[in-house]
Scaffold this active site. Structure first.
Site, PDB file in Angstrom:
ATOM      1  N   GLY A 164     -17.056 190.545  12.166  1.00 48.39           N
ATOM      2  CA  GLY A 164     -17.275 190.625  10.725  1.00 48.39           C
ATOM      3  C   GLY A 164     -18.545 189.886  10.374  1.00 48.39           C
ATOM      4  O   GLY A 164     -18.620 188.664  10.529  1.00 48.39           O
ATOM      5  N   GLY A 192     -18.708 185.594   7.979  1.00 48.34           N
ATOM      6  CA  GLY A 192     -18.983 185.781   9.400  1.00 48.34           C
ATOM      7  C   GLY A 192     -20.391 185.370   9.773  1.00 48.34           C
ATOM      8  O   GLY A 192     -20.609 184.672  10.774  1.00 48.34           O
ATOM      9  N   ARG A 198      -3.493 188.231  -3.148  1.00 49.03           N
ATOM     10  CA  ARG A 198      -3.600 188.290  -1.696  1.00 49.03           C
ATOM     11  C   ARG A 198      -2.722 189.410  -1.132  1.00 49.03           C
ATOM     12  O   ARG A 198      -3.047 190.018  -0.120  1.00 49.03           O
ATOM     13  CB  ARG A 198      -3.198 186.938  -1.081  1.00 49.03           C
ATOM     14  CG  ARG A 198      -4.209 185.857  -1.371  1.00 49.03           C
ATOM     15  CD  ARG A 198      -3.875 184.556  -0.657  1.00 49.03           C
ATOM     16  NE  ARG A 198      -4.831 183.531  -1.074  1.00 49.03           N
ATOM     17  CZ  ARG A 198      -6.017 183.346  -0.534  1.00 49.03           C
ATOM     18  NH1 ARG A 198      -6.420 184.120   0.437  1.00 49.03           N
ATOM     19  NH2 ARG A 198      -6.820 182.398  -0.966  1.00 49.03           N
ATOM     20  N   LEU A 221      -9.408 184.281  10.176  1.00 54.69           N
ATOM     21  CA  LEU A 221      -9.704 183.826   8.815  1.00 54.69           C
ATOM     22  C   LEU A 221      -9.333 184.878   7.772  1.00 54.69           C
ATOM     23  O   LEU A 221      -9.079 184.559   6.616  1.00 54.69           O
ATOM     24  CB  LEU A 221     -11.193 183.487   8.679  1.00 54.69           C
ATOM     25  CG  LEU A 221     -11.614 182.995   7.291  1.00 54.69           C
ATOM     26  CD1 LEU A 221     -11.259 181.524   7.127  1.00 54.69           C
ATOM     27  CD2 LEU A 221     -13.100 183.187   7.044  1.00 54.69           C
ATOM     28  N   HIS A 249      -1.591 179.817   2.816  1.00 52.24           N
ATOM     29  CA  HIS A 249      -2.892 179.755   2.143  1.00 52.24           C
ATOM     30  C   HIS A 249      -2.787 180.528   0.836  1.00 52.24           C
ATOM     31  O   HIS A 249      -3.169 181.677   0.730  1.00 52.24           O
ATOM     32  CB  HIS A 249      -3.961 180.366   3.046  1.00 52.24           C
ATOM     33  CG  HIS A 249      -5.358 180.228   2.510  1.00 52.24           C
ATOM     34  ND1 HIS A 249      -5.883 179.025   2.092  1.00 52.24           N
ATOM     35  CD2 HIS A 249      -6.341 181.148   2.326  1.00 52.24           C
ATOM     36  CE1 HIS A 249      -7.127 179.209   1.681  1.00 52.24           C
ATOM     37  NE2 HIS A 249      -7.425 180.486   1.808  1.00 52.24           N
TER      38      HIS A 249
END
Length: 312
Positions: A12, A17, A93, A123, A180
Site C-alpha cells: 500500500g 504506506g 469503521r 494497519l 481501535h
C-alpha cells in the site's frame, strides 16, 4: 556467507504506506519494497525513487524500490500491510469491513507465496478484524501476525497529557488497550509523568476529557483533513514496532494480539500490552485490572466482535 540487510515490504503506497517506507529507510531498518496495485505502479516507483534521492542528503544507505510485482518482495523479513480504502468523514469503521477484507485476502496470498517466514504487521482498518483476517488467511502462527493500533492510540494519549501538563512527551508513559475505536481503554491507572501517577497531577475531569479526546483522536484528524485520515503518527507507530522486531529489542508495547484465554477472551484479536522482539510478538503481558477496567475492556471486545460479524 554474506551478511544482508533486513528486507521490509510495505503493501500500500498511499500516504501511510509511503510515509512508513520513508521512515523505515531513513532509520536504516532494512531495504524497503513499496508495493501497490498495477494501476498505481508508476506513482509508486516515483515515490520510491524520490525517497531514494533524499538518501545522500539525509545520510542513509537503505535501498527503496517501488513496484506492483510481489516477486520483488520475496523473502521479506517483515511485511507491513497498509493497503485498503481510507476512512471518510461520516464513515464508520464497520463500513470498511467487507471491502478491506477482500484486499487483505488478496495481499495475504501473495505474502504467503513469496515470504512464508515473514512477520506481518497490519494497519488497515478496521484493524482488529483485518488482523484476524490475515491471521486466518495466512495460516501463520499467531506471534507472526500482529496489528498496530495501541502504539498510535497511546501516542495520542501521551501527546494530549504532555500538552495538558506542559511537559516533554518523553516523560509521559501510558497504555491504551482494547479495540481501535471509540471503545478503546486508556489505562489512566498505569499512566505516569516522570514516574508520578497522572491522577496525582491532573484533575479527574481533565483526565476524563483527555481519555475521550484519545478515543476520538482518529476522527478528529479525519474531520480536520476533510479527505483521508491520519498518516504521520500511524506510520511512526508502525516503524516503532518494526524497529523493536528487527533489532530484537524486546520492547513493551501495546499491540493487537490473538488472545487464547488472556484477559478472559478467546479467539479474538485485541489490543493488549505485549513484548515485541526478534520472533515477533513474544509475550502477552496480563495486567491486573479493576472491575471498571475489565468492564470497559469487555465493552471494547464486544465492539470488535460486532465488527467481525460483518466478515464474509
Amino acid at each position: 556467507m554474506a551478511i544482508k540487510r533486513k528486507k521490509i515490504s510495505v503493501i500500500g503506497a498511499g500516504f501511510t504506506g509511503a510515509t512508513t517506507a520513508f521512515l523505515l529507510a531513513k532509520k536504516e531498518l532494512g531495504d524497503v519494497v513499496l508495493v501497490d496495485i498495477p494501476q498505481a505502479e508508476n506513482p509508486t516507483k516515483g515515490k520510491a525513487l524520490d525517497m531514494l534521492e533524499s538518501s545522500p542528503v539525509l545520510g542513509f544507505d537503505a535501498n527503496i524500490i517501488g513496484t506492483s510485482n510481489y516477486e520483488e518482495t520475496a523473502d521479506s523479513d517483515i511485511v507491513v500491510i497498509t493497503a485498503g480504502i481510507a476512512r471518510k468523514p461520516g464513515m464508520s469503521r464497520d463500513d470498511l469491513v467487507q471491502t478491506n477484507q477482500k484486499v487483505m485476502k488478496s495481499v495475504t496470498k501473495e505474502v504467503v507465496k513469496y515470504s512464508p517466514n515473514s512477520i506481518i504487521i497490519v494497519l488497515t482498518n478496521p484493524v482488529d478484524a483485518m488482523t484476524y483476517t490475515v491471521y486466518k488467511e495466512s495460516g501463520f502462527p499467531k506471534h507472526r501476525v500482529i496489528g498496530q493500533s495501541g502504539v498510535l492510540d497511546t501516542a495520542r494519549f501521551r501527546t494530549f497529557v504532555a500538552q495538558e501538563l506542559n511537559l516533554s512527551v518523553k516523560d509521559i508513559t501510558g497504555f491504551v488497550l482494547g479495540g481501535h475505536g471509540d471503545d478503546m481503554v486508556p489505562l489512566v491507572r498505569y499512566s505516569y509523568a516522570g514516574g508520578i501517577p497522572l491522577e496525582k497531577l491532573i484533575p479527574k475531569e481533565r483526565l476524563e476529557a483527555i481519555v475521550e479526546r484519545t478515543r476520538k483522536g482518529g476522527g478528529e484528524i479525519v474531520n480536520l483533513l476533510g479527505n483521508g485520515s491520519a498518516y504521520y503518527a500511524p506510520a511512526a507507530s508502525l516503524v516503532e514496532m518494526v524497529e523493536a522486531i528487527v533489532k530484537d529489542q524486546r520492547r513493551v508495547l501495546p499491540a493487537i494480539a490473538y488472545l487464547e484465554g488472556e484477559y478472559g477472551f478467546e479467539g479474538i484479536y485485541l489490543g493488549v500490552p505485549t513484548i515485541l522482539g526478534g520472533n515477533g510478538l513474544e509475550q502477552i503481558i496480563e495486567l491486573e485490572l479493576t472491575d471498571e477496567e475489565k468492564a470497559a475492556l469487555e465493552k471494547s471486545a464486544e465492539s470488535v466482535r460486532n465488527v467481525m460479524k460483518a466478515l464474509i
